[in-house]
Design a protein around this motif. Structure first.
Motif, PDB file in Angstrom:
ATOM      1  N   GLY A 107      14.322  -6.889   0.205  1.00 48.15           N
ATOM      2  CA  GLY A 107      15.668  -7.425   0.417  1.00 48.15           C
ATOM      3  C   GLY A 107      15.720  -8.588   1.384  1.00 48.15           C
ATOM      4  N   HIS A 108      14.708  -8.690   2.240  1.00 46.80           N
ATOM      5  CA  HIS A 108      14.637  -9.795   3.196  1.00 46.80           C
ATOM      6  C   HIS A 108      13.633 -10.863   2.752  1.00 46.80           C
ATOM      7  CE1 HIS A 108      17.275  -8.311   6.368  1.00 46.80           C
ATOM      8  NE2 HIS A 108      16.810  -7.104   6.080  1.00 46.80           N
ATOM      9  N   GLY A 109      13.161 -10.744   1.514  1.00 45.71           N
ATOM     10  CA  GLY A 109      12.243 -11.747   0.978  1.00 45.71           C
ATOM     11  C   GLY A 109      10.858 -11.722   1.595  1.00 45.71           C
ATOM     12  N   ARG A 110      10.495 -10.610   2.198  1.00 45.98           N
ATOM     13  CA  ARG A 110       9.174 -10.503   2.821  1.00 45.98           C
ATOM     14  C   ARG A 110       8.129 -10.154   1.763  1.00 45.98           C
ATOM     15  NH1 ARG A 110      12.180  -7.204   7.400  1.00 45.98           N
ATOM     16  NH2 ARG A 110      12.537  -8.886   8.889  1.00 45.98           N
ATOM     17  N   ASP A 157       0.842  -1.206   0.000  1.00 46.42           N
ATOM     18  CA  ASP A 157       0.000   0.000   0.000  1.00 46.42           C
ATOM     19  C   ASP A 157       0.877   1.255   0.000  1.00 46.42           C
ATOM     20  OD1 ASP A 157      -2.412  -1.480   0.152  1.00 46.42           O
ATOM     21  OD2 ASP A 157      -2.324  -1.519   2.343  1.00 46.42           O
ATOM     22  N   ALA A 158       1.922   1.232   0.811  1.00 51.39           N
ATOM     23  CA  ALA A 158       2.834   2.381   0.873  1.00 51.39           C
ATOM     24  C   ALA A 158       3.496   2.607  -0.480  1.00 51.39           C
ATOM     25  CB  ALA A 158       3.890   2.156   1.953  1.00 51.39           C
ATOM     26  N   ALA A 159       3.933   1.532  -1.123  1.00 58.37           N
ATOM     27  CA  ALA A 159       4.580   1.653  -2.441  1.00 58.37           C
ATOM     28  C   ALA A 159       3.607   2.226  -3.467  1.00 58.37           C
ATOM     29  CB  ALA A 159       5.103   0.293  -2.890  1.00 58.37           C
ATOM     30  N   ARG A 160       2.368   1.753  -3.466  1.00 57.02           N
ATOM     31  CA  ARG A 160       1.359   2.277  -4.402  1.00 57.02           C
ATOM     32  C   ARG A 160       1.107   3.766  -4.144  1.00 57.02           C
ATOM     33  NH1 ARG A 160      -0.714  -2.782  -4.116  1.00 57.02           N
ATOM     34  NH2 ARG A 160      -1.927  -2.420  -2.233  1.00 57.02           N
ATOM     35  N   GLN A 161       0.995   4.120  -2.874  1.00 58.35           N
ATOM     36  CA  GLN A 161       0.730   5.514  -2.515  1.00 58.35           C
ATOM     37  C   GLN A 161       1.893   6.405  -2.953  1.00 58.35           C
ATOM     38  OE1 GLN A 161      -0.679   5.712   1.501  1.00 58.35           O
ATOM     39  NE2 GLN A 161      -0.902   7.937   1.478  1.00 58.35           N
ATOM     40  N   MET A 162       3.128   5.949  -2.763  1.00 59.28           N
ATOM     41  CA  MET A 162       4.293   6.712  -3.213  1.00 59.28           C
ATOM     42  C   MET A 162       4.260   6.894  -4.727  1.00 59.28           C
ATOM     43  SD  MET A 162       7.534   5.310  -1.078  1.00 59.28           S
ATOM     44  CE  MET A 162       7.430   5.052   0.672  1.00 59.28           C
ATOM     45  N   ASP A 190      13.516   2.042   2.294  1.00 56.61           N
ATOM     46  CA  ASP A 190      13.052   1.136   3.350  1.00 56.61           C
ATOM     47  C   ASP A 190      12.298  -0.046   2.756  1.00 56.61           C
ATOM     48  OD1 ASP A 190      13.987   2.769   5.460  1.00 56.61           O
ATOM     49  OD2 ASP A 190      12.079   3.845   5.580  1.00 56.61           O
ATOM     50  N   LEU A 191      11.444   0.229   1.772  1.00 58.31           N
ATOM     51  CA  LEU A 191      10.664  -0.840   1.155  1.00 58.31           C
ATOM     52  C   LEU A 191      11.565  -1.864   0.475  1.00 58.31           C
ATOM     53  CD1 LEU A 191       7.759   1.294  -0.346  1.00 58.31           C
ATOM     54  CD2 LEU A 191       7.696  -0.125   1.717  1.00 58.31           C
ATOM     55  N   VAL A 192      12.589  -1.373  -0.191  1.00 62.36           N
ATOM     56  CA  VAL A 192      13.506  -2.281  -0.879  1.00 62.36           C
ATOM     57  C   VAL A 192      14.367  -3.057   0.118  1.00 62.36           C
ATOM     58  CG1 VAL A 192      15.499  -2.391  -2.437  1.00 62.36           C
ATOM     59  CG2 VAL A 192      13.549  -0.936  -3.013  1.00 62.36           C
ATOM     60  N   VAL A 193      14.990  -2.349   1.045  1.00 60.17           N
ATOM     61  CA  VAL A 193      15.946  -2.983   1.948  1.00 60.17           C
ATOM     62  C   VAL A 193      15.263  -3.823   3.026  1.00 60.17           C
ATOM     63  CG1 VAL A 193      17.763  -2.517   3.652  1.00 60.17           C
ATOM     64  CG2 VAL A 193      17.710  -1.239   1.510  1.00 60.17           C
ATOM     65  N   GLY A 219       3.331  -0.297   9.431  1.00 57.86           N
ATOM     66  CA  GLY A 219       3.662   0.130  10.783  1.00 57.86           C
ATOM     67  C   GLY A 219       4.933  -0.491  11.320  1.00 57.86           C
ATOM     68  N   ASP A 220       5.334  -1.624  10.769  1.00 57.03           N
ATOM     69  CA  ASP A 220       6.573  -2.270  11.196  1.00 57.03           C
ATOM     70  C   ASP A 220       7.813  -1.585  10.620  1.00 57.03           C
ATOM     71  OD1 ASP A 220       5.010  -4.011  12.594  1.00 57.03           O
ATOM     72  OD2 ASP A 220       5.560  -5.799  11.451  1.00 57.03           O
ATOM     73  N   LEU A 221       7.603  -0.584   9.785  1.00 58.01           N
ATOM     74  CA  LEU A 221       8.714   0.164   9.201  1.00 58.01           C
ATOM     75  C   LEU A 221       8.999   1.452   9.977  1.00 58.01           C
ATOM     76  CD1 LEU A 221       7.716  -0.397   5.486  1.00 58.01           C
ATOM     77  CD2 LEU A 221       9.677  -1.404   6.665  1.00 58.01           C
ATOM     78  N   ASN A 222       8.313   1.660  11.090  1.00 61.68           N
ATOM     79  CA  ASN A 222       8.532   2.838  11.934  1.00 61.68           C
ATOM     80  C   ASN A 222       9.957   2.877  12.462  1.00 61.68           C
ATOM     81  OD1 ASN A 222       5.854   3.507  11.725  1.00 61.68           O
ATOM     82  ND2 ASN A 222       5.302   2.750  13.740  1.00 61.68           N
TER      83      ASN A 222
END
Length: 138
Positions: free
Chosen positions: A60-63, A23-28, A53-56, A71-74
């Motif tokens: 980048g962690h395969g999530r 959702d964050a990526a789409r909004q950006m 942040d989204l990439v790394v 919210g876990d990116l805070n």
């Protein structure tokens, strides 16, 4: 005195803590920005998520970005600027926290974002040079 309100990009929108990284990526993408404030259900800013942040932290962690909560990116502490802070105060905050973008708040309400480019247009070259030097240090 030039303030954060004078140089910010108004109309910033939050991604909600309960939304996903996708959702964050789409909004950006829709807004043409590289960072979004993260806001909780109380509408208070919890942090900022960047395209990096989204990439790394997610890809980048395969999530799975479709299920990973934004919210876990805070960060540990949300760093903001007050709308009436001077640009020197904004510069100082960005330098101290080594951030390129700051949400601008007025009485805890999001009113815009200030980026390095906004300050570059408003401040003398030497001050911007100092900020860029700090941000470029690993």
């Amino acid at each position: 005195m030039t303030t954060a309100r004078d140089v910010m990009t108004p109309g910033a929108e939050c991604v909600r803590t309960e939304h996903t990284a996708a959702d964050a990526a789409r909004q950006m993408t829709e807004r043409g920005v590289g960072a979004l404030p993260i806001c909780g259900k109380d509408d208070k800013i919890k942090g900022v998520v960047t395209d990096r942040d989204l990439v790394v932290k997610v890809l980048g962690h395969g999530r799975d970005p479709g299920s990973f909560p934004a919210g876990d990116l805070n960060q540990q502490e949300a760093v903001t600027a007050g709308a009436d802070d001077s640009v020197d105060q904004v510069l100082s905050t960005m330098t101290a926290h080594q951030v390129r973008r700051l949400p601008v708040i007025d009485r805890e309400r999001l009113v815009g974002m200030v980026a390095v480019a906004d300050l570059a247009r408003a401040l003398p070259d030497a001050k911007i040079g100092e900020l860029v030097d700090v941000l470029s240090t690993d």
